[in-house]
Design an enzyme around this catalytic site. Structure first.
Site, PDB file in Angstrom:
ATOM      1  N   LYS A 115      16.176  -5.255  -0.706  1.00 41.76           N
ATOM      2  CA  LYS A 115      16.158  -6.701  -0.910  1.00 41.76           C
ATOM      3  C   LYS A 115      15.101  -7.023  -1.949  1.00 41.76           C
ATOM      4  O   LYS A 115      14.006  -6.464  -1.922  1.00 41.76           O
ATOM      5  CB  LYS A 115      15.833  -7.440   0.392  1.00 41.76           C
ATOM      6  CG  LYS A 115      17.017  -7.566   1.319  1.00 41.76           C
ATOM      7  CD  LYS A 115      18.051  -8.484   0.731  1.00 41.76           C
ATOM      8  CE  LYS A 115      19.290  -8.569   1.590  1.00 41.76           C
ATOM      9  NZ  LYS A 115      20.346  -9.325   0.925  1.00 41.76           N
ATOM     10  N   GLU A 144      21.110   1.860  -3.663  1.00 39.29           N
ATOM     11  CA  GLU A 144      20.813   1.597  -2.263  1.00 39.29           C
ATOM     12  C   GLU A 144      21.594   2.492  -1.321  1.00 39.29           C
ATOM     13  O   GLU A 144      22.820   2.528  -1.332  1.00 39.29           O
ATOM     14  CB  GLU A 144      21.125   0.131  -1.916  1.00 39.29           C
ATOM     15  CG  GLU A 144      20.830  -0.227  -0.475  1.00 39.29           C
ATOM     16  CD  GLU A 144      21.060  -1.697  -0.183  1.00 39.29           C
ATOM     17  OE1 GLU A 144      20.996  -2.071   0.996  1.00 39.29           O
ATOM     18  OE2 GLU A 144      21.313  -2.478  -1.130  1.00 39.29           O
TER      19      GLU A 144
END
Length: 797
Positions: A592, A575
């Site tokens: 997410k 990420e």
């Protein structure tokens, strides 16, 4: 027509700044010139007392917008003096979510729990097409973030203007909008500023028309009578100076003014040189043979172990000319060179401000970086490139110095002597182009004897190299590439057993408390985490990293070693937190939603489709997209912030992730820290609740950011997840997940284990209380041809 002077009153919400994007219109005057439709400032609801606000701010305002926010308007600590404002002052007011509820409760309406709690989900809005809803199509989509709602039965002076229907009882209306029958006061329960809400700009345009009409006519109730709203009118300086958005962004703008500007090379003590080394050995071999152990102050390998796109094209290997460490508990920065402290300074301000000053005044001003067109690599917009500079991490607890309204607690927090940030300054960096296999060496070159960076840190050895030293280094590296032994490192060392600080029961208990806070309107989403600990006195951390890299390669993998505090970071993060290219274009790409990859193609396709269509996962993503849009307003003009694609499913070695990319914008990770994907929303209230749920345990490096800040002004930081931190003989692994109203405890615990096993697979994750070995039963393997599922403006209902 004219420029409306509007004040946005913020309730420490993570979406308030997005309202600014709805205020971007301009008008054309009779002379053909254009002028803005709005002059805007943002202040916090507790920034002024009522008497000061009423006497010093109100007379200069044409309108007020009451922001969303956590909590309830019935509590003064959440809503401040706004009830008095609503009841006592005749001025156009628009309330959103909490602001809408506050209008209702201030004027006699009842607040209740909504029959269908919605956070990050769309609702079909029905309305009367009056007030701010004039000329809108019937049945449009609006994004809801609310656990509380006003009762549909309103007092006589209020009129219901919009509603949706309870999905479990189609005959039951749920109030979504209201207005005062005589005064220009309006409310929307949904968030028109959300990226997935429709017609938000039209709602604000309608509000502006109402404001203009209101001030054009004298009324007995209007204590200031009619006034002219002039083109290019601006709020007075005392209000603009109180604008928290401009105030918080000011330092970031100031400290990055050299981005994109070529420094005059004739007047700088340093310049950056580069030399092509051609193709060479694998990076792990180069790191072990040429970098590791070459400096007593640390080394770094920013490793694009999985090349996903152009942003993960390059890997960087570097050793330290010196290192920095910072403890928020002590408020002290220490400089290390040659294995000892050369300088220690107790800060009067924040570490962020100190580091920005150091970077701007000592590094950027004194260094001629290589121009982008001379870096021998075409970079896409938003893709930064490292030359030389700072490499390291910002720990999660730096939130105490970055979040407005948050302060370091005096008590009830876990104490430890580990640094909250460690950085090496790399004055020589090896870059591997993973597309071509070409290596390039960058070096910081001193033009003469003047060494302002070294002088500032009281260095015992000069920072940078002279031209002859750089030439010798190039020659040595080229010669080494031809004769490196293969491989000099040993076999991967097995990880020890990790012991969990929570078990399924204790974690589930925290989830129950988190959902209770959500049901009470305190937060929309909470990223709850836990830790796994182990001891491994004999393990070689580099061997551990190579094993992790082989099992779980990721675009933002990293190996960082800081000898001063015997800290080593082994990261396989997928990420990106934030990147800033040479032209100031920023990209944020939070993640997410996680599911394990299956070796069965049909089952894996089912999982991918589930992740791409799951209401909970999509809602989590939308909440974070709206949050980081708001974060970026702190450092960038509203008109520059775009969401080109909203949701992707991306595949890594062991898991599928949903990722919403965002670009472009400007500046700097302080104003967006900590990463929103690791807190929830609203960020401040969520962080405060999480501190209680996690028993005041420090997260440390985990949940912070990791990467570089280049002498050219570029930045690239990942979110520290899927990461083992080794301090001495202790190993620490963090994992967690976002808790929403739709969360199921068993699945949330399973997601934690999927993430932890992505790092510690084939090893043991044990429950401290139950003494169980917690290992996912299914094998987790690579999909050889990952596919992207792209969702444009999904309706998440």
């Amino acid at each position: 027509m004219g420029t409306v002077k509007v004040l946005i009153i913020d309730h420490y919400d993570s979406y308030t700044n997005n309202i600014l994007q709805l205020l971007q219109g301009s008008q054309t005057g009779q002379d053909g010139s254009t002028y803005p439709e709005w002059s805007v400032a943002v202040v916090r609801f507790d920034q002024f007392d009522w008497d000061t606000f009423k006497t010093e701010l109100l007379p200069s305002l044409d309108a007020i917008i009451l922001s969303p926010g956590p909590g309830t308007p019935e509590r003064e600590s959440d809503f401040g003096f706004n009830s008095r404002l609503i009841k006592e002052v005749d001025i156009p007011i628009l309330g959103i979510c909490l602001g809408h509820q506050g209008i209702g409760t201030s004027l006699g309406a009842t607040i209740i729990n909504t029959p269908n709690i919605k956070h990050g989900q769309t609702a079909e809005i029905h309305h009367k097409a009056i007030g701010v809803l004039r000329d809108l199509p019937q049945r449009f989509w609006g994004v809801r973030y609310n656990s509380l709602v006003l009762d549909i039965e309103l007092p006589p002076e209020l009129e219901a203007t919009a509603w949706t229907y309870d999905p479990e009882d189609s005959s039951r209306k749920v109030l979504m909008g209201l207005q005062h029958r005589r005064r220009p006061i309006f409310g929307t329960q949904w968030h028109p500023e959300s990226v997935c809400s429709e017609h938000g700009a039209k709602i604000l345009s309608n509000f502006r028309d109402i404001v203009l009409s209101y001030w054009a006519t004298s009324r007995p109730a209007n204590q200031w009578t009619s006034r002219s709203i002039l083109p290019n009118a601006t709020l007075p300086s005392h209000i603009l100076n109180a604008d928290v958005l401009l105030d918080e962004a000011h330092h970031s703008f100031e400290s990055t003014t050299l981005r994109g500007v070529s420094v005059d090379g004739q007047n700088t003590p340093y310049y950056v040189a580069s030399a092509s080394l051609g193709k060479g050995p694998k990076p792990e071999l180069v790191f072990q043979s040429l970098i590791r152990g070459s400096s007593a102050d640390g080394e770094a390998w920013l490793d694009s172990a999985k090349v996903r796109d152009s942003h993960s094209r390059n890997s960087y290997l570097a050793s330290a000319a010196f290192s920095l460490s910072y403890s928020i508990e002590l408020g002290t920065v220490s400089v290390h060179q040659g294995g000892r402290i050369t300088k220690s300074e107790r800060l009067r301000g924040t570490y962020w401000h100190w580091l920005d000053h150091f970077q701007h005044e000592l590094v950027l001003k004194n260094t001629q970086a290589i121009l982008p067109e001379s870096l021998n690599q075409d970079a896409e917009v938003g893709q930064p490139l490292l030359q030389v500079g700072f490499i390291g991490y910002f720990g999660y607890e730096l939130k105490w110095e970055s979040l407005p309204g948050h302060r370091y607690p005096d008590a009830e927090v876990e104490r430890h002597d580990r640094p909250d940030s460690q950085l090496i300054f790399a004055d020589r960096v090896l870059r591997l182009d993973n597309y071509t296999g070409e290596w390039t060496l960058f070096g910081l070159i001193r033009r003469g004897e003047h060494d302002p960076i070294g002088q500032a840190i009281e260095a015992t050895s000069a920072i940078g190299l002279d031209e002859d030293e750089f030439a010798d280094l190039v020659s040595r590296f080229r010669d080494s590439f031809d004769g490196l032994p293969s491989p000099p490192y040993g076999q991967p060392h097995p990880l020890p057993e990790f012991v969990a600080l929570d078990n399924q029961d204790s974690y589930t208990s925290s989830i129950v408390q988190a959902k209770k806070a959500i049901s009470e309107g305190e937060t929309y989403e909470l990223t709850l985490t836990t830790k796994f600990l182990a001891k491994s006195p004999d393990a070689d951390p580099f061997a551990l990293y190579l094993d992790l890299r082989g099992r779980n390669p990721a675009p933002y993998s990293a190996f960082l070693h800081f000898p001063a505090h015997d800290t080593t970071i082994l990261s396989s993060s997928p990420e990106r937190f934030i990147s800033i290219d040479r032209n100031g274009v920023a990209e944020m790409k939070p993640i997410k939603g996680t599911l394990a990859v299956s070796s069965d193609p049909e089952e894996d396709l089912r999982r991918r489709n589930k992740l791409a269509t799951d209401v909970k996962e999509l809602a989590e993503n939308l909440m974070i997209v709206d949050l980081i849009r708001s974060d970026l307003h702190n450092v960038s003009p509203s008109s520059s912030i775009k969401v080109p694609k909203l949701l992707h499913v991306e595949t890594y070695q062991t898991v599928h992730q949903v990722s919403p990319p965002l670009a472009p914008a400007e500046q700097v990770d302080e104003r967006c820290f900590p990463p929103g994907s690791m807190t929830g929303a609203p960020k401040l209230r969520s962080v405060q609740i999480l501190e209680q749920l996690e028993q005041q345990r420090r997260r440390g490096v985990y949940s912070g950011s990791l990467g570089y800040v280049c002498v050219s002004g570029t930045v690239d930081q990942s979110v520290v997840i899927r990461t083992i931190v080794k301090t001495g003989d202790e190993l620490e692994l963090g994992a967690g997940g976002a808790i929403t109203w739709l969360s199921e405890s068993e699945k949330e615990w399973e997601e934690v284990m999927v993430k932890a096993n992505a790092v510690a697979r084939r090893q043991a994750l044990s429950s401290r209380t139950l003494g169980l070995r917690l290992i996912m039963s299914r094998d987790i393997t690579l999909l050889s041809a990952p596919r992207l599922v792209v969702l444009e403006r999904p309706r998440i209902s």
